[in-house]
Design a protein around this motif. Sequence first.
Motif, PDB file in Angstrom:
ATOM      1  N   GLN A  95     -23.817  -9.766   4.475  1.00  0.00           N
ATOM      2  CA  GLN A  95     -23.052  -9.313   3.315  1.00  0.00           C
ATOM      3  C   GLN A  95     -23.916  -8.548   2.305  1.00  0.00           C
ATOM      4  OE1 GLN A  95     -19.809  -9.560   3.262  1.00  0.00           O
ATOM      5  NE2 GLN A  95     -19.643  -8.501   1.331  1.00  0.00           N
ATOM      6  N   GLU A  96     -25.170  -8.960   2.125  1.00  0.00           N
ATOM      7  CA  GLU A  96     -26.031  -8.279   1.148  1.00  0.00           C
ATOM      8  C   GLU A  96     -26.300  -6.826   1.553  1.00  0.00           C
ATOM      9  OE1 GLU A  96     -30.435  -9.709   2.619  1.00  0.00           O
ATOM     10  OE2 GLU A  96     -29.264 -11.040   1.330  1.00  0.00           O
ATOM     11  N   ILE A  97     -26.393  -6.561   2.836  1.00  0.00           N
ATOM     12  CA  ILE A  97     -26.600  -5.180   3.300  1.00  0.00           C
ATOM     13  C   ILE A  97     -25.350  -4.358   3.033  1.00  0.00           C
ATOM     14  CG2 ILE A  97     -26.966  -3.723   5.328  1.00  0.00           C
ATOM     15  CD1 ILE A  97     -28.834  -5.891   6.387  1.00  0.00           C
ATOM     16  N   LEU A  98     -24.182  -4.937   3.293  1.00  0.00           N
ATOM     17  CA  LEU A  98     -22.939  -4.223   3.006  1.00  0.00           C
ATOM     18  C   LEU A  98     -22.811  -3.914   1.520  1.00  0.00           C
ATOM     19  CD1 LEU A  98     -20.327  -6.013   5.283  1.00  0.00           C
ATOM     20  CD2 LEU A  98     -21.236  -3.711   5.520  1.00  0.00           C
ATOM     21  N   GLN A  99     -23.198  -4.849   0.670  1.00  0.00           N
ATOM     22  CA  GLN A  99     -23.139  -4.615  -0.767  1.00  0.00           C
ATOM     23  C   GLN A  99     -24.072  -3.488  -1.169  1.00  0.00           C
ATOM     24  OE1 GLN A  99     -24.010  -8.485  -2.323  1.00  0.00           O
ATOM     25  NE2 GLN A  99     -21.871  -9.165  -2.215  1.00  0.00           N
ATOM     26  N   ASN A 100     -25.257  -3.436  -0.568  1.00  0.00           N
ATOM     27  CA  ASN A 100     -26.192  -2.346  -0.858  1.00  0.00           C
ATOM     28  C   ASN A 100     -25.615  -1.006  -0.417  1.00  0.00           C
ATOM     29  OD1 ASN A 100     -28.086  -4.047  -1.960  1.00  0.00           O
ATOM     30  ND2 ASN A 100     -29.290  -4.220  -0.092  1.00  0.00           N
ATOM     31  N   LEU A 101     -24.959  -0.977   0.726  1.00  0.00           N
ATOM     32  CA  LEU A 101     -24.355   0.267   1.211  1.00  0.00           C
ATOM     33  C   LEU A 101     -23.211   0.693   0.312  1.00  0.00           C
ATOM     34  CD1 LEU A 101     -24.214  -0.353   5.055  1.00  0.00           C
ATOM     35  CD2 LEU A 101     -25.729   1.200   3.839  1.00  0.00           C
ATOM     36  N   ASP A 102     -22.356  -0.259  -0.077  1.00  0.00           N
ATOM     37  CA  ASP A 102     -21.197   0.059  -0.903  1.00  0.00           C
ATOM     38  C   ASP A 102     -21.602   0.456  -2.317  1.00  0.00           C
ATOM     39  OD1 ASP A 102     -19.519  -0.406   1.202  1.00  0.00           O
ATOM     40  OD2 ASP A 102     -19.068  -2.477   0.625  1.00  0.00           O
ATOM     41  N   GLY A 103     -22.703  -0.082  -2.822  1.00  0.00           N
ATOM     42  CA  GLY A 103     -23.120   0.204  -4.186  1.00  0.00           C
ATOM     43  C   GLY A 103     -24.098   1.355  -4.299  1.00  0.00           C
ATOM     44  N   ALA A 120     -17.835   7.463   7.037  1.00  0.00           N
ATOM     45  CA  ALA A 120     -18.187   6.671   8.213  1.00  0.00           C
ATOM     46  C   ALA A 120     -18.240   5.185   7.881  1.00  0.00           C
ATOM     47  CB  ALA A 120     -19.524   7.137   8.771  1.00  0.00           C
ATOM     48  N   LEU A 121     -18.440   4.831   6.606  1.00  0.00           N
ATOM     49  CA  LEU A 121     -18.556   3.441   6.209  1.00  0.00           C
ATOM     50  C   LEU A 121     -17.270   2.905   5.601  1.00  0.00           C
ATOM     51  CD1 LEU A 121     -22.101   3.548   4.587  1.00  0.00           C
ATOM     52  CD2 LEU A 121     -21.500   2.779   6.868  1.00  0.00           C
ATOM     53  N   SER A 122     -16.295   3.719   5.451  1.00  0.00           N
ATOM     54  CA  SER A 122     -15.050   3.320   4.816  1.00  0.00           C
ATOM     55  C   SER A 122     -14.308   2.301   5.667  1.00  0.00           C
ATOM     56  CB  SER A 122     -14.172   4.552   4.591  1.00  0.00           C
ATOM     57  OG  SER A 122     -12.935   4.168   4.056  1.00  0.00           O
ATOM     58  N   THR A 123     -13.746   1.269   5.015  1.00  0.00           N
ATOM     59  CA  THR A 123     -12.961   0.282   5.748  1.00  0.00           C
ATOM     60  C   THR A 123     -11.495   0.659   5.778  1.00  0.00           C
ATOM     61  OG1 THR A 123     -12.728  -1.054   3.756  1.00  0.00           O
ATOM     62  CG2 THR A 123     -14.529  -1.623   5.265  1.00  0.00           C
ATOM     63  N   THR A 124     -11.089   1.613   4.956  1.00  0.00           N
ATOM     64  CA  THR A 124      -9.703   2.052   4.990  1.00  0.00           C
ATOM     65  C   THR A 124      -9.581   3.164   6.008  1.00  0.00           C
ATOM     66  OG1 THR A 124     -10.104   3.629   3.206  1.00  0.00           O
ATOM     67  CG2 THR A 124      -9.253   1.473   2.578  1.00  0.00           C
ATOM     68  N   PRO A 125      -8.556   3.103   6.835  1.00  0.00           N
ATOM     69  CA  PRO A 125      -8.433   4.136   7.862  1.00  0.00           C
ATOM     70  C   PRO A 125      -8.152   5.498   7.256  1.00  0.00           C
ATOM     71  CG  PRO A 125      -6.540   2.663   7.888  1.00  0.00           C
ATOM     72  CD  PRO A 125      -7.501   2.124   6.887  1.00  0.00           C
ATOM     73  N   ALA A 126      -8.790   6.482   7.800  1.00  0.00           N
ATOM     74  CA  ALA A 126      -8.557   7.855   7.364  1.00  0.00           C
ATOM     75  C   ALA A 126      -7.238   8.349   7.962  1.00  0.00           C
ATOM     76  CB  ALA A 126      -9.706   8.745   7.838  1.00  0.00           C
ATOM     77  N   GLN A 172     -13.479   3.759  14.382  1.00  0.00           N
ATOM     78  CA  GLN A 172     -13.043   2.793  13.380  1.00  0.00           C
ATOM     79  C   GLN A 172     -13.173   1.366  13.909  1.00  0.00           C
ATOM     80  OE1 GLN A 172      -9.131   4.327  12.436  1.00  0.00           O
ATOM     81  NE2 GLN A 172      -9.887   5.353  10.604  1.00  0.00           N
ATOM     82  N   ASN A 173     -12.853   1.172  15.187  1.00  0.00           N
ATOM     83  CA  ASN A 173     -13.021  -0.156  15.793  1.00  0.00           C
ATOM     84  C   ASN A 173     -14.489  -0.550  15.836  1.00  0.00           C
ATOM     85  OD1 ASN A 173     -10.290  -0.569  16.215  1.00  0.00           O
ATOM     86  ND2 ASN A 173     -10.334   0.309  18.264  1.00  0.00           N
ATOM     87  N   GLU A 174     -15.348   0.377  16.228  1.00  0.00           N
ATOM     88  CA  GLU A 174     -16.785   0.103  16.262  1.00  0.00           C
ATOM     89  C   GLU A 174     -17.299  -0.224  14.861  1.00  0.00           C
ATOM     90  OE1 GLU A 174     -18.922   3.317  18.092  1.00  0.00           O
ATOM     91  OE2 GLU A 174     -17.809   3.132  19.971  1.00  0.00           O
ATOM     92  N   ASN A 175     -16.837   0.515  13.872  1.00  0.00           N
ATOM     93  CA  ASN A 175     -17.247   0.288  12.494  1.00  0.00           C
ATOM     94  C   ASN A 175     -16.834  -1.110  12.036  1.00  0.00           C
ATOM     95  OD1 ASN A 175     -18.247   0.828   9.917  1.00  0.00           O
ATOM     96  ND2 ASN A 175     -16.359   1.796   9.253  1.00  0.00           N
ATOM     97  N   ALA A 176     -15.615  -1.517  12.360  1.00  0.00           N
ATOM     98  CA  ALA A 176     -15.133  -2.843  11.970  1.00  0.00           C
ATOM     99  C   ALA A 176     -15.981  -3.932  12.620  1.00  0.00           C
ATOM    100  CB  ALA A 176     -13.669  -2.995  12.356  1.00  0.00           C
ATOM    101  N   ILE A 177     -16.306  -3.763  13.895  1.00  0.00           N
ATOM    102  CA  ILE A 177     -17.135  -4.750  14.597  1.00  0.00           C
ATOM    103  C   ILE A 177     -18.521  -4.821  13.980  1.00  0.00           C
ATOM    104  CG2 ILE A 177     -18.295  -5.262  16.789  1.00  0.00           C
ATOM    105  CD1 ILE A 177     -15.730  -4.088  18.153  1.00  0.00           C
ATOM    106  N   LEU A 178     -19.109  -3.671  13.714  1.00  0.00           N
ATOM    107  CA  LEU A 178     -20.449  -3.653  13.115  1.00  0.00           C
ATOM    108  C   LEU A 178     -20.447  -4.304  11.736  1.00  0.00           C
ATOM    109  CD1 LEU A 178     -21.626  -0.090  14.175  1.00  0.00           C
ATOM    110  CD2 LEU A 178     -22.480  -2.281  15.033  1.00  0.00           C
ATOM    111  N   ARG A 179     -19.405  -4.027  10.941  1.00  0.00           N
ATOM    112  CA  ARG A 179     -19.320  -4.622   9.608  1.00  0.00           C
ATOM    113  C   ARG A 179     -19.182  -6.139   9.671  1.00  0.00           C
ATOM    114  NH1 ARG A 179     -18.373  -2.091   4.813  1.00  0.00           N
ATOM    115  NH2 ARG A 179     -18.574   0.167   4.867  1.00  0.00           N
ATOM    116  N   GLU A 180     -18.555  -6.650  10.719  1.00  0.00           N
ATOM    117  CA  GLU A 180     -18.411  -8.103  10.866  1.00  0.00           C
ATOM    118  C   GLU A 180     -19.756  -8.776  11.116  1.00  0.00           C
ATOM    119  OE1 GLU A 180     -15.640  -8.998  13.975  1.00  0.00           O
ATOM    120  OE2 GLU A 180     -13.980  -7.982  12.948  1.00  0.00           O
ATOM    121  N   HIS A 181     -20.694  -8.056  11.703  1.00  0.00           N
ATOM    122  CA  HIS A 181     -21.958  -8.656  12.103  1.00  0.00           C
ATOM    123  C   HIS A 181     -23.137  -8.277  11.206  1.00  0.00           C
ATOM    124  CE1 HIS A 181     -19.402  -8.965  15.681  1.00  0.00           C
ATOM    125  NE2 HIS A 181     -20.031 -10.103  15.837  1.00  0.00           N
ATOM    126  N   VAL A 182     -22.880  -7.566  10.141  1.00  0.00           N
ATOM    127  CA  VAL A 182     -23.949  -7.182   9.214  1.00  0.00           C
ATOM    128  C   VAL A 182     -23.940  -8.173   8.053  1.00  0.00           C
ATOM    129  CG1 VAL A 182     -24.651  -5.389   7.566  1.00  0.00           C
ATOM    130  CG2 VAL A 182     -23.846  -4.751   9.824  1.00  0.00           C
TER     131      VAL A 182
END
Length: 69
Positions: A38-46, A53-59, A26-36
């Motif tokens: 925004q348009e790529i994140l929107q494509n992934l989320d949509g 693995a891409l969820s920002t809410t903790p499981a 989850q920490n690695e995911n948060a770090i990666l999301r900070e450096h990607v």
Amino acid sequence: MFAVREEVEILRSKIVELDSTIAQLQNENAILREHVPQEILQNLDGAGPPSPALSTTPAPTVNAIVAAQ
């Protein structure tokens, strides 16, 4: 009865190990999301249902799941 207790201890140890792995990922995911960008994140989320693995809410942790049972 001893074998059951031993198995419970082994499983508890494995749960702790898995919780640690979850926290690290989850920490690695948060770090990666900070450096990607925004348009790529929107494509992934949509692109469909969110991947765990891409969820920002903790499981829920394995301990929480085990405690609920």
